[in-house]
Structure formats: C-alpha cells, structure tokens
Design a protein around this motif. Sequence first.
Motif, PDB file in Angstrom:
ATOM      1  N   SER A  19       0.750  -1.183   0.030  1.00  0.00           N
ATOM      2  CA  SER A  19      -0.175   0.146   0.042  1.00  0.00           C
ATOM      3  C   SER A  19       0.952   1.289   0.027  1.00  0.00           C
ATOM      4  CB  SER A  19      -0.899  -0.106   1.295  1.00  0.00           C
ATOM      5  OG  SER A  19      -0.205   0.075   2.375  1.00  0.00           O
ATOM      6  N   GLN A  20       0.339   2.270  -0.255  1.00  0.00           N
ATOM      7  CA  GLN A  20       1.023   3.493  -0.252  1.00  0.00           C
ATOM      8  C   GLN A  20       1.609   3.774   1.067  1.00  0.00           C
ATOM      9  OE1 GLN A  20      -0.067   6.814   1.209  1.00  0.00           O
ATOM     10  NE2 GLN A  20      -2.005   5.980   2.154  1.00  0.00           N
ATOM     11  N   TYR A  27      -5.819  12.154  -2.298  1.00  0.00           N
ATOM     12  CA  TYR A  27      -6.481  10.885  -3.128  1.00  0.00           C
ATOM     13  C   TYR A  27      -7.982  11.240  -3.854  1.00  0.00           C
ATOM     14  CZ  TYR A  27      -9.197  10.071   1.460  1.00  0.00           C
ATOM     15  OH  TYR A  27      -9.656  10.353   2.408  1.00  0.00           O
ATOM     16  N   ARG A  89      -3.579   1.403   9.018  1.00  0.00           N
ATOM     17  CA  ARG A  89      -3.075   0.770   8.081  1.00  0.00           C
ATOM     18  C   ARG A  89      -2.264  -0.502   8.168  1.00  0.00           C
ATOM     19  NH1 ARG A  89      -3.950   5.016   4.144  1.00  0.00           N
ATOM     20  NH2 ARG A  89      -4.010   7.037   5.074  1.00  0.00           N
ATOM     21  N   SER A  92      -1.120  -3.958   2.879  1.00  0.00           N
ATOM     22  CA  SER A  92      -1.770  -3.705   1.738  1.00  0.00           C
ATOM     23  C   SER A  92      -3.313  -3.467   1.824  1.00  0.00           C
ATOM     24  CB  SER A  92      -1.752  -4.845   0.674  1.00  0.00           C
ATOM     25  OG  SER A  92      -1.989  -6.110   1.317  1.00  0.00           O
ATOM     26  N   GLU A 127     -10.159  -0.478   2.362  1.00  0.00           N
ATOM     27  CA  GLU A 127      -9.341  -0.384   1.104  1.00  0.00           C
ATOM     28  C   GLU A 127      -8.529  -1.301   0.923  1.00  0.00           C
ATOM     29  OE1 GLU A 127      -7.839   3.628   1.217  1.00  0.00           O
ATOM     30  OE2 GLU A 127      -9.769   4.632   1.207  1.00  0.00           O
ATOM     31  N   TYR A 129      -5.469  -2.679  -1.204  1.00  0.00           N
ATOM     32  CA  TYR A 129      -4.551  -1.957  -2.366  1.00  0.00           C
ATOM     33  C   TYR A 129      -3.979  -3.141  -3.493  1.00  0.00           C
ATOM     34  CZ  TYR A 129      -4.452   2.355   0.249  1.00  0.00           C
ATOM     35  OH  TYR A 129      -4.943   3.684   0.763  1.00  0.00           O
ATOM     36  N   LYS A 132       0.810   0.118  -5.174  1.00  0.00           N
ATOM     37  CA  LYS A 132       1.217   1.468  -4.174  1.00  0.00           C
ATOM     38  C   LYS A 132       0.366   2.507  -3.917  1.00  0.00           C
ATOM     39  CE  LYS A 132       5.231   4.546  -2.995  1.00  0.00           C
ATOM     40  NZ  LYS A 132       6.097   5.293  -3.491  1.00  0.00           N
ATOM     41  N   ASP A 133      -0.483   2.873  -4.870  1.00  0.00           N
ATOM     42  CA  ASP A 133      -1.311   4.008  -4.952  1.00  0.00           C
ATOM     43  C   ASP A 133      -2.797   3.767  -5.169  1.00  0.00           C
ATOM     44  OD1 ASP A 133       0.787   5.696  -4.307  1.00  0.00           O
ATOM     45  OD2 ASP A 133       1.207   5.872  -6.338  1.00  0.00           O
ATOM     46  N   THR A 134      -3.002   2.537  -5.642  1.00  0.00           N
ATOM     47  CA  THR A 134      -4.506   2.256  -6.032  1.00  0.00           C
ATOM     48  C   THR A 134      -5.299   1.066  -5.213  1.00  0.00           C
ATOM     49  OG1 THR A 134      -3.902   2.799  -8.259  1.00  0.00           O
ATOM     50  CG2 THR A 134      -6.087   1.867  -7.949  1.00  0.00           C
ATOM     51  N   ALA A 135      -6.398   1.417  -4.784  1.00  0.00           N
ATOM     52  CA  ALA A 135      -7.030   0.365  -3.889  1.00  0.00           C
ATOM     53  C   ALA A 135      -8.661   0.252  -4.341  1.00  0.00           C
ATOM     54  CB  ALA A 135      -7.130   0.864  -2.526  1.00  0.00           C
ATOM     55  N   HIS A 166      -7.550   6.331  -5.706  1.00  0.00           N
ATOM     56  CA  HIS A 166      -6.249   6.391  -6.149  1.00  0.00           C
ATOM     57  C   HIS A 166      -5.667   7.658  -5.346  1.00  0.00           C
ATOM     58  CE1 HIS A 166      -2.789   6.290  -8.909  1.00  0.00           C
ATOM     59  NE2 HIS A 166      -2.747   7.515  -8.819  1.00  0.00           N
TER      60      HIS A 166
END
Length: 177
Positions: A19-20, A27, A89, A92, A127, A129, A132-135, A166
């Motif tokens: 994940s990010q 986002y 968090r 992922s 979320e 993932y 890295k940036d999209t879930a 994103h």
Amino acid sequence: MRLQQMIVGMMLLISFGISQAGEARHYFGISNESYDIEGLSAISYRYGYDVGNVVSFEIDYSQTDFAAPTSTISTLDSATNLMLNFNHRYESVNIYLALGYGSVAMTQPGLIYRDGFNGPAYGVGIELYGSKDTAISFSWLRRLASQEDPAIPQAEVDSVRVGIVHHFDFANTISRY
C-alpha cells in the motif's frame, strides 16, 4: 450495473501489493453507492487529504441515478459529506472509521416544507491495495438528521459503496534557472 461489472473486473485484475506508504497525500475515489431506499443508487466522488498515517480529511458528493425506481415516500436527490477518517493501515489494507457531517437533498411528496436534512454522519470502510497507490474500496455510511424540530421524526439514510481510490501527489515545481 456496468460500473459494478467494471469494479469486479478491476478487482480480479489487481493483485495485492504494498500500500501507499504516506508518500502520496491526496486521493480521489469514485464508487457506486447503493442506498437503503428501495432501488436507489448513485455515483459517488471523493476527494481527500491524508494528514498522516492515522488521520485524513475527506469531502464527497453523490448524485443519484434518476432513472432508478424509487419509493413513493421519498426520493434522495444528492448527498454531500465532510468527513474525518481515522485510519489503521496494514501492508496492503487500510481499515478506517469515518466521522463527520452530512447533507442530504430529498424530494418528499408528503412533506413539502422539508426537502432534505443535515446532521452527523459516520461509517466504516476498508481499502484493499492492488498497487502502491490504487485500492478497491468498500464502505458503509449512515447519515442522520439533526433533531431541531421535535415534530419531525428521526431521519437516516444508510448507504454501501464499492469503488476505486487512487492516491496521488502534486509534483513539486522546479525552476530551471
């Protein structure tokens, strides 16, 4: 229905990654929102900012599908929320609790003087993932009416969302000279 099929297809294409990690603070999300009002759905747009790994601010707007069959008691036209998300968090996965303020615009044939309500809103979400940036995002949200007039019964609207989020960051401007 096509949006739901697209989301399911994206879920199958995306494998779990990392994940990010706090790099991308802004986002944007788009999701299909289904309400507890019979047969009513909407497209929801979210914009947020991660203050840190634990807290993020978010504003979202939902516009309903007017062609959908609705109840004769009430029809929800749109919903807007200003939320504070408390995130937990993992590698992922992001699980969050959302608290904030919601505004709902409704058409209610029996109550001409009242065309919507404002009040507290809360919910939970997850979320997942794939990069890295999209879930892929799943969430539940409840909006409550404020009790200013005791003659009006407590109103609440529940919704479930499935969508894509994103994370991105605005590039730093660098001078050439």
